[in-house]
Design a protein around this motif. Structure first.
Motif, PDB file in Angstrom:
ATOM      1  N   TYR A   7       0.836  -1.196   0.000  1.00  0.00           N
ATOM      2  CA  TYR A   7       0.000   0.000   0.000  1.00  0.00           C
ATOM      3  C   TYR A   7       0.869   1.245   0.000  1.00  0.00           C
ATOM      4  N   ASP A  10      -1.266   7.871   1.332  1.00  0.00           N
ATOM      5  CA  ASP A  10      -1.383   9.165   0.656  1.00  0.00           C
ATOM      6  C   ASP A  10      -1.471  10.324   1.643  1.00  0.00           C
ATOM      7  N   LYS A  23      -5.620   7.841   4.168  1.00  0.00           N
ATOM      8  CA  LYS A  23      -6.111   7.520   2.841  1.00  0.00           C
ATOM      9  C   LYS A  23      -4.938   6.857   2.125  1.00  0.00           C
ATOM     10  N   HIS A  25      -3.750   3.820  -1.294  1.00  0.00           N
ATOM     11  CA  HIS A  25      -4.111   3.029  -2.469  1.00  0.00           C
ATOM     12  C   HIS A  25      -3.133   1.869  -2.581  1.00  0.00           C
ATOM     13  N   ARG A  26      -3.525   0.852  -3.338  1.00  0.00           N
ATOM     14  CA  ARG A  26      -2.662  -0.313  -3.524  1.00  0.00           C
ATOM     15  C   ARG A  26      -1.450   0.077  -4.362  1.00  0.00           C
ATOM     16  N   GLY A  33      -7.788   1.569  -8.894  1.00  0.00           N
ATOM     17  CA  GLY A  33      -7.344   2.814  -8.301  1.00  0.00           C
ATOM     18  C   GLY A  33      -8.207   3.325  -7.175  1.00  0.00           C
ATOM     19  N   ARG A  34      -9.077   2.453  -6.634  1.00  0.00           N
ATOM     20  CA  ARG A  34      -9.956   2.877  -5.537  1.00  0.00           C
ATOM     21  C   ARG A  34      -9.142   3.368  -4.339  1.00  0.00           C
ATOM     22  N   GLN A  35      -9.684   4.377  -3.695  1.00  0.00           N
ATOM     23  CA  GLN A  35      -9.087   4.879  -2.456  1.00  0.00           C
ATOM     24  C   GLN A  35      -9.422   3.899  -1.338  1.00  0.00           C
TER      25      GLN A  35
END
Length: 112
Positions: A7, A10, A23, A25-26, A33-35
């Motif tokens: 991960y 962010d 927050k 993302h992978r 690209g989902r948060q």
């Protein structure tokens, strides 16, 4: 910043006495690209905090049918190796480590 190479963290958007919420993302870009939300528990602050975090891991799936409850996608347990290096356990291996850590934390609280 990366967490266990899986991960990318962010933005930190909350913090308290038990940990931080980020927050993220992978790292591999999967899941369109989902948060995601990453909750980091301050395990070094003591057994009670470890237990609080582990309760969420072990009992969270029981609450999935409730509104406004996030789905747990993954568990990562970070431990220090005897050589002082960080070791990460991911997925089912992390759940097994979490169960062991829970037992250890309860024993520490009881003074065993």
């Amino acid at each position: 910043s990366r967490l266990a190479q899986h991960y990318v963290l962010d933005d930190k958007f909350a913090a308290g006495s038990h940990g931080e919420v980020w927050k993220a993302h992978r790292a591999d870009g999967s899941k369109d690209g989902r948060q995601l939300i990453i909750k980091r528990i301050y395990g070094a602050r003591g057994a009670e905090i470890v237990l609080a975090g582990l309760r969420e891991v072990l009992h969270g799936p029981k609450l999935l049918h409730k509104p406004h409850v996030s789905r747990l996608l993954d568990v990562i347990v970070r431990e220090e190796s005897p050589q002082g290096q960080a070791e990460y356990h991911v997925g089912e291996r992390a759940r097994e480590r979490a169960r062991l850590l829970r037992t250890t934390a309860i024993a520490a609280l009881r003074g065993s």
